[in-house]
Design an enzyme around this catalytic site. Structure first.
Site, PDB file in Angstrom:
ATOM      1  N   ASP A 221       0.829  -1.203   0.000  1.00 60.92           N
ATOM      2  CA  ASP A 221       0.000   0.000   0.000  1.00 60.92           C
ATOM      3  C   ASP A 221       0.870   1.264   0.000  1.00 60.92           C
ATOM      4  OD1 ASP A 221      -2.790   1.019   0.407  1.00 60.92           O
ATOM      5  OD2 ASP A 221      -1.906   1.897   2.208  1.00 60.92           O
ATOM      6  N   GLU A 291      14.927 -15.330   0.253  1.00 62.27           N
ATOM      7  CA  GLU A 291      15.220 -16.426   1.193  1.00 62.27           C
ATOM      8  C   GLU A 291      14.125 -17.503   1.116  1.00 62.27           C
ATOM      9  OE1 GLU A 291      15.793 -15.123   5.240  1.00 62.27           O
ATOM     10  OE2 GLU A 291      16.818 -13.301   4.545  1.00 62.27           O
TER      11      GLU A 291
HETATM   12  C1  NOJ Z   1      -4.383   2.989  -0.863  1.00 59.97           C
HETATM   13  C2  NOJ Z   1      -5.530   2.088  -0.586  1.00 59.97           C
HETATM   14  O1  NOJ Z   1      -5.836   1.384  -1.762  1.00 59.97           O
HETATM   15  C3  NOJ Z   1      -6.643   2.954  -0.105  1.00 59.97           C
HETATM   16  O2  NOJ Z   1      -7.846   2.240  -0.019  1.00 59.97           O
HETATM   17  C4  NOJ Z   1      -6.254   3.554   1.214  1.00 59.97           C
HETATM   18  O3  NOJ Z   1      -7.258   4.457   1.629  1.00 59.97           O
HETATM   19  C5  NOJ Z   1      -4.939   4.305   1.112  1.00 59.97           C
HETATM   20  N1  NOJ Z   1      -3.955   3.574   0.384  1.00 59.97           N
HETATM   21  C6  NOJ Z   1      -4.379   4.583   2.476  1.00 59.97           C
HETATM   22  O4  NOJ Z   1      -3.921   3.404   3.058  1.00 59.97           O
END
Ligand code: NOJ
Length: 586
Positions: A221, A291
């Protein structure tokens, strides 16, 4: 008529055909896929029970959005404990059972990793609040004194992606207004300081925890956000996820991906996004994954996929250099306008950029953050992509949107590389565009003061059985977001076995893709096509080829001879109708 010089994108024949180079990966949004315990919210046992759907659909893997312990301020992207399952989703034993069942069905499982920020309810943040200014606990986050005589002004001018300032002031133990902490997203998502070795060590443990449990990879993310520019300088543009000043659709530059780190020479690079320091983190993670990855069997590879809203695509390619991640989402394809020329440019550019570092390109049309493509493509071509659609907003043309969505998907699934599908797109689900604002849960809605509807409309619980409670999502009629009545006719059981349904179209496309070995082969453009028709010859790994024609124009065009393997709309004569893609045996 626009003609382009023919171009060919060959795969690197020397590279082993690792599964992730061509996999079709299906995103499950756990809150909304299947509810196993009748509380109106999806959960892991629900997902496990519905896994055969993915097997029948013909995908290779699933990616699960976060299911970790979380107060759900951002639907689980605010993690309070990275190594446990939130009770709303089940238990660790349920996660193990899901993994085992998926593997039994031949499906790989990718989980979400959220390293840019924790929840404010994470033990570390609570400890930071308690420990006070200057403490080791605060040094894991970005705590700063405020500006102005009494420190009442935020440390810099950054705004949050969800709207409002990116800083929140805390109250210190003595009750006085105190320091500020940075949160690029919601105030309940404090950003970690990745210069702190403790942060790095913690995430290495998290990676190992899930690898040891058998996951096949991680979707990372906000991969472009972890490192901030030194000194956290002011930034006078909007803090969108797309941080660079270059906007989608603007001309691209060269396809070279420089090995040297030169971002500081680019005055328009936002100080919170795509800083060069992120790459060392991904190199260290790649070493860690290696690994687990047997050298002689790429089919066992565990992988990393970057969510990096980075422009231009050459910057995204830096995340998939040979010693970094395996894949990065290619959001340019999702954002391209419905014109043959635009799509062709994006495809060419994506393949060239990823290919320049030996990586596969990825393709995606929908996910839990964007308006579903069956609705998005029903909006006037060329207008900016809305962040949600609600009552009172311009409504998409549903029929046109679905027709184009089917054509777009058939185009995407023929391309070399790996493709991501978002739950429900195989049913042609539209965005819920009439969701009452009172039930919205995405923090974007409140943080933007109602200026942006946000992402709830693409996160509606799945319709499985038209006649069942909650359309088969679960035994609780009141689902966490209400399902629109239009979802009933689109339920899985209404489409399964029905010729021409979107579900059967996806099944056919995925079966053919697998049989022909598409995703691993070559793409050659056919240049003798009308202006709004994309023509390409896609060769599969086994050498078989299909001719793919996508008519993005408003007029039907003559259909060339050949056996039609699949068409996204009904062919009534020897013409290729508007907004239709066909695969022909060539
Ligand atoms: C990207 C994620 O896909 C989204 O849903 C989220 O709100 C933001 N990152 C923050 O984590």
């Amino acid at each position: 008529m626009t003609f382009h010089p023919a171009a060919s994108h060959a795969r690197d024949h020397a590279a082993p055909a690792a599964w992730w180079r061509h996999a079709v990966i299906y995103q499950v949004y756990p809150r909304s896929w299947a509810d196993g315990n009748a509380d109106g919210v999806g959960d892991l046992p629900g997902i496990t029970s519905r896994l055969p759907h993915l097997r029948e659909l013909g995908v290779d893997a699933l990616w699960l959005s976060p299911f970790y312990v979380s107060p759900m301020a951002d639907a689980g992207y605010d993690v309070a404990d990275y190594t446990d399952v939130d009770p709303v989703f089940g238990t660790l034993a349920d996660a193990d059972a899901l993994l085992a069942r998926a593997h039994e069905l031949g499906l790989r499982v990718i989980v979400d990793l959220v390293p840019n920020h924790t929840s404010d309810e994470h033990a570390w943040f609570q400890a930071a609040l308690a420990a006070g200014p200057g403490s080791a606990e605060r040094a894991r986050y970005h705590f700063r004194d405020g500006q102005g005589e009494d420190g009442s002004e935020p440390p810099n001018n950054w705004s949050s992606v969800f709207g409002g300032p990116a800083w929140t002031r805390v109250t210190e133990a003595d009750g006085a207004p105190g320091q500020w902490y940075l949160h690029l997203f919601d105030p309940k998502q404090p950003d970690l300081d990745w210069d702190n070795p403790e942060v790095r060590a913690m995430f290495e443990q998290v990676l190992r925890f899930w690898l040891d449990r058998g996951v096949d990879g991680f979707r990372v993310d906000v991969a472009h956000g972890l490192v901030k520019a030194e000194g956290l300088p002011d930034w006078h543009e909007r803090t969108g996820m797309l941080g660079s000043a270059e906007k989608p659709g603007e001309p691209h530059t060269s396809v070279d991906v420089p090995e040297h780190e030169a971002a500081h020479d680019e005055p328009d690079r936002a100080p919170m996004w795509d800083q060069d320091g992120v790459h060392e983190i991904y190199r260290s993670w790649r070493r860690l994954l290696e690994e687990y990855n047997p050298e002689d069997d790429p089919q066992q590879d565990r992988i990393l996929c970057a969510e990096a809203w980075v422009q231009p695509v050459e910057r995204a390619a830096r995340y998939v250099r040979r010693d970094e991640m395996h894949q990065a989402f290619n959001f340019d394809f999702l954002q391209a306008a419905w014109h043959a020329k635009d799509l062709r440019e994006v495809i060419d550019h994506s393949l060239a950029a990823a290919g320049s570092v030996g990586a596969p390109s990825t393709w995606v049309l929908s996910n839990h953050d964007v308006v579903r493509h069956a609705s998005r493509l029903g909006l006037p071509v060329g207008q900016p992509r809305p962040n949600g659609i609600g009552i009172g907003d311009e409504q998409p043309n549903a029929v046109l949107g679905l027709r184009r969505a089917r054509a777009a998907t058939a185009l995407m699934l023929a391309l070399p590389g790996s493709a991501y599908l978002y739950q429900g797109e195989e049913l042609g689900l539209p965005e819920h565009t009439a969701l009452p604002d009172t039930v919205r849960q995405d923090p974007t809605w409140s943080r933007s003061g109602g200026a942006e509807r946000g992402r709830d409309g693409c996160r509606i619980p799945m319709p499985w059985e038209a006649g069942a409670t909650a359309l088969g999502f679960g035994d609780q009629a009141a689902t966490w977001l209400p399902q629109p009545e239009i979802y009933r006719a689109l339920a899985v059981d209404r489409q399964a076995g029905v010729p021409g349904s979107t579900l059967e179209l996806y099944r056919t496309l995925l079966t053919l893709r697998r049989e022909l070995g598409l995703g691993l082969g070559e793409l050659r453009w056919l240049d003798d096509t009308p202006e709004e028709v994309l023509g390409m010859q896609c060769t599969g790994s086994g050498g078989a080829a299909v001719t793919v024609l996508a008519n993005l124009g408003e007029q039907a065009v003559p259909l060339p001879p050949g056996e039609v393997l699949v068409s996204t709309s009904t062919l009534t004569d020897s013409s290729l109708p508007a907004d239709t893609t066909i695969w022909l045996r060539s």
